[in-house]
Design a protein around this motif. Structure first.
Motif, mmCIF file in Angstrom:
data_model
loop_
_atom_site.group_PDB
_atom_site.id
_atom_site.type_symbol
_atom_site.label_atom_id
_atom_site.label_comp_id
_atom_site.label_asym_id
_atom_site.label_seq_id
_atom_site.Cartn_x
_atom_site.Cartn_y
_atom_site.Cartn_z
ATOM 1 N N THR A 41 46.673 41.250 50.925
ATOM 2 C CA THR A 41 45.382 41.123 51.594
ATOM 3 C C THR A 41 44.752 42.454 51.995
ATOM 4 O O THR A 41 43.623 42.482 52.479
ATOM 5 N N GLY A 42 45.481 43.553 51.833
ATOM 6 C CA GLY A 42 44.965 44.840 52.286
ATOM 7 C C GLY A 42 45.018 45.001 53.790
ATOM 8 O O GLY A 42 44.320 45.842 54.360
ATOM 9 N N GLU A 43 45.844 44.198 54.448
ATOM 10 C CA GLU A 43 45.939 44.250 55.910
ATOM 11 C C GLU A 43 46.498 45.584 56.390
ATOM 12 O O GLU A 43 47.154 46.309 55.643
ATOM 13 N N GLU A 44 46.216 45.906 57.647
ATOM 14 C CA GLU A 44 46.704 47.127 58.292
ATOM 15 C C GLU A 44 46.345 48.370 57.482
ATOM 16 O O GLU A 44 47.107 49.331 57.408
ATOM 17 N N ASP A 45 45.166 48.339 56.866
ATOM 18 C CA ASP A 45 44.641 49.478 56.102
ATOM 19 C C ASP A 45 45.503 49.806 54.883
ATOM 20 O O ASP A 45 45.511 50.945 54.406
ATOM 21 N N SER A 46 46.210 48.801 54.364
ATOM 22 C CA SER A 46 47.032 49.018 53.174
ATOM 23 C C SER A 46 46.199 48.812 51.910
ATOM 24 O O SER A 46 45.084 48.288 51.946
#
Length: 231
Positions: free
Chosen positions: A149-154
């Motif tokens: 999901t691209g969470e935590e700026d990943s």
């Protein structure tokens, strides 16, 4: 259940300009007991001589992650991307319906040392995509760098896989919880790490299944590693 893949048991390839170690079967190296782990298909540890590299070649339907350990990697692809990847940065290339790219050691003097990772995608034939991000400023011991999901700026990936970059100083420890039906692969980049009593060193991998928690410990040596959380 923990199963160690020792560094010296990996496949190897010597091409003069390229010195490669294969955790799983790759190219001319075949081992039916090590074809991958869950959706993780390739972990290659490559050392590329100065000013050498991989000329333009193609990929399809694979999520490719590049993690530079030493030196700098020069990347060009058919999307028009031109970039240099250095330690602390992570590159993701969704090959999708097809992409051409080249990879060369950016330096004319120094060795390039990197990990190249292939992950099978959840969907085929998507539009190819490239992304790169610098995580060197993060102070987290275990930093999420790739996720669905691209969470935590990943960076985002087309598969239910979370990839963490671990950087531990001496005498540190951390507990990592594993959700039911999830699995973990650990790959040691540098140093030594103890995982639930198992001692790992540079180049070692560790497959973890049917565990709810692992404890990561360093003692008299720091450690850099990658942790894959997979379905």
């Amino acid at each position: 259940m923990l199963r160690i893949r020792k560094s010296h048991d990996r496949g190897s390839a010597e091409h003069g300009w390229l010195h490669a170690k294969h955790t799983f079967s790759f190219s001319s190296y075949y081992d039916e007991e090590h074809m991958g782990f869950r959706k993780l298909r390739v972990i290659n540890e490559d050392k590329v001589e100065a000013a050498q590299g991989f000329p333009t070649h193609g990929h399809r339907n694979m999520e490719i992650v590049t993690y530079v350990l030493e030196g700098a990697l020069e990347h060009k692809d058919s999307l028009g991307t031109g970039s240099v990847i250095r330690p602390g940065e992570v590159q993701i290339m969704s090959a999708g319906s097809g992409i051409q790219h080249s990879e060369f050691n950016h330096s004319k003097e120094n060795l390039l040392h990197l990990l190249q990772i292939w992950i099978e995608p959840s969907v085929n034939g998507i539009e190819p995509r490239y992304a790169q991000k610098d995580f060197s400023s993060s102070k987290e011991k275990l930093k999420l760098v790739v996720s669905p999901t691209g969470e935590e700026d990943s960076l985002s990936i087309k598969q239910d896989v979370k990839l963490y970059r671990g950087i531990f100083d001496k005498n540190e420890n951390l507990k990592f919880s594993i959700l039911p039906a999830r699995h973990v692969w650990l790959q040691i980049a540098f140093g030594k790490l103890n995982v639930n009593g198992e001692q790992l060193e540079q180049g070692d991998g560790l497959a973890i299944s049917q565990e709810s928690e692992i404890t990561l410990v360093t003692k008299d040596e720091s450690c850099s590693f990658l942790l894959f959380d997979l379905y």
